[in-house]
Motif scaffolding. Structure first.
Motif, PDB file in Angstrom:
ATOM      1  N   LEU A   1      74.126 131.781 -32.380  1.00  0.00           N
ATOM      2  CA  LEU A   1      75.271 131.293 -31.612  1.00  0.00           C
ATOM      3  C   LEU A   1      75.117 129.802 -31.328  1.00  0.00           C
ATOM      4  O   LEU A   1      74.050 129.346 -30.912  1.00  0.00           O
TER       5      LEU A   1
ATOM      6  N   ALA B   1      79.752 133.299 -26.409  1.00  0.00           N
ATOM      7  CA  ALA B   1      79.044 134.536 -26.770  1.00  0.00           C
ATOM      8  C   ALA B   1      79.973 135.744 -26.809  1.00  0.00           C
ATOM      9  O   ALA B   1      79.921 136.539 -27.751  1.00  0.00           O
ATOM     10  N   GLU B   2      80.829 135.890 -25.817  1.00  0.00           N
ATOM     11  CA  GLU B   2      81.722 137.056 -25.782  1.00  0.00           C
ATOM     12  C   GLU B   2      82.744 137.004 -26.909  1.00  0.00           C
ATOM     13  O   GLU B   2      83.100 138.034 -27.485  1.00  0.00           O
TER      14      GLU B   2
ATOM     15  N   LYS C   1      80.883 138.106 -30.052  1.00  0.00           N
ATOM     16  CA  LYS C   1      80.655 139.559 -30.041  1.00  0.00           C
ATOM     17  C   LYS C   1      81.940 140.318 -30.343  1.00  0.00           C
ATOM     18  O   LYS C   1      81.927 141.317 -31.063  1.00  0.00           O
TER      19      LYS C   1
ATOM     20  N   CYS D   1      82.605 140.149 -34.030  1.00  0.00           N
ATOM     21  CA  CYS D   1      81.673 141.040 -34.738  1.00  0.00           C
ATOM     22  C   CYS D   1      82.090 142.497 -34.589  1.00  0.00           C
ATOM     23  O   CYS D   1      82.066 143.259 -35.564  1.00  0.00           O
ATOM     24  N   ARG D   2      82.479 142.888 -33.392  1.00  0.00           N
ATOM     25  CA  ARG D   2      82.936 144.272 -33.168  1.00  0.00           C
ATOM     26  C   ARG D   2      84.152 144.587 -34.029  1.00  0.00           C
ATOM     27  O   ARG D   2      84.239 145.666 -34.626  1.00  0.00           O
TER      28      ARG D   2
ATOM     29  N   ASP E   1      76.976 147.439 -38.996  1.00  0.00           N
ATOM     30  CA  ASP E   1      76.780 147.245 -37.568  1.00  0.00           C
ATOM     31  C   ASP E   1      76.293 145.833 -37.309  1.00  0.00           C
ATOM     32  O   ASP E   1      75.907 145.123 -38.232  1.00  0.00           O
ATOM     33  N   TYR E   2      76.334 145.427 -36.067  1.00  0.00           N
ATOM     34  CA  TYR E   2      75.754 144.135 -35.701  1.00  0.00           C
ATOM     35  C   TYR E   2      74.813 144.347 -34.523  1.00  0.00           C
ATOM     36  O   TYR E   2      74.957 145.293 -33.748  1.00  0.00           O
TER      37      TYR E   2
ATOM     38  N   ALA F   1      72.200 142.148 -31.533  1.00  0.00           N
ATOM     39  CA  ALA F   1      71.722 140.932 -30.884  1.00  0.00           C
ATOM     40  C   ALA F   1      70.208 141.045 -30.769  1.00  0.00           C
ATOM     41  O   ALA F   1      69.680 142.100 -30.427  1.00  0.00           O
TER      42      ALA F   1
ATOM     43  N   MET G   1      71.702 136.787 -33.839  1.00  0.00           N
ATOM     44  CA  MET G   1      72.350 138.056 -34.146  1.00  0.00           C
ATOM     45  C   MET G   1      72.181 138.388 -35.621  1.00  0.00           C
ATOM     46  O   MET G   1      71.834 137.519 -36.432  1.00  0.00           O
TER      47      MET G   1
ATOM     48  N   ILE H   1      83.683 133.799 -37.334  1.00  0.00           N
ATOM     49  CA  ILE H   1      82.304 134.045 -36.887  1.00  0.00           C
ATOM     50  C   ILE H   1      81.427 132.859 -37.261  1.00  0.00           C
ATOM     51  O   ILE H   1      80.683 132.332 -36.434  1.00  0.00           O
TER      52      ILE H   1
END
Length: 94
Positions: A10, A16-17, A20, A23-24, A40-41, A43, A51, A79
């Motif tokens: 990052l 950060a959020e 994430k 990524c989700r 999947d991802y 941290a 990550m 990303i």
């Protein structure tokens, strides 16, 4: 089978959020791609901001299709823009 491990760090902790969430979304959409075995991802538990996306594909053809999919071509650049030094890819075949 093909396993891809994609590592990144990052760039800005304030984002950060956002990272994430991207990524989700990538995981959710990629899991529905034909030929996907796992996606999947994670941290890092030892390095703040590091990550990894871990994905497994049946073969090269389905991986190429995934890489041309709209969710991939839209989300991956977003990303990557939030990372310090881009995405570092390790590819394994088995």
């Amino acid at each position: 089978m093909i396993r891809l491990n994609v590592f990144f760090e990052l760039k800005d902790a304030a984002k950060a959020e956002e990272l994430k969430a991207l990524c989700r979304e990538l995981v959710e959409k990629s899991l529905t791609d034909k030929g996907n075995v796992a996606y999947d991802y994670f941290a890092s538990g030892t390095r703040e901001g590091v990550m990894m996306i871990c994905e497994t594909w049946q073969d090269e053809d389905v991986l190429k299709t995934h890489m041309a999919a709209e969710h991939f071509t839209t989300l991956v650049p977003k990303i990557e823009a939030l990372t310090k030094d881009g995405l570092k890819l390790e590819k394994f075949t088995f």
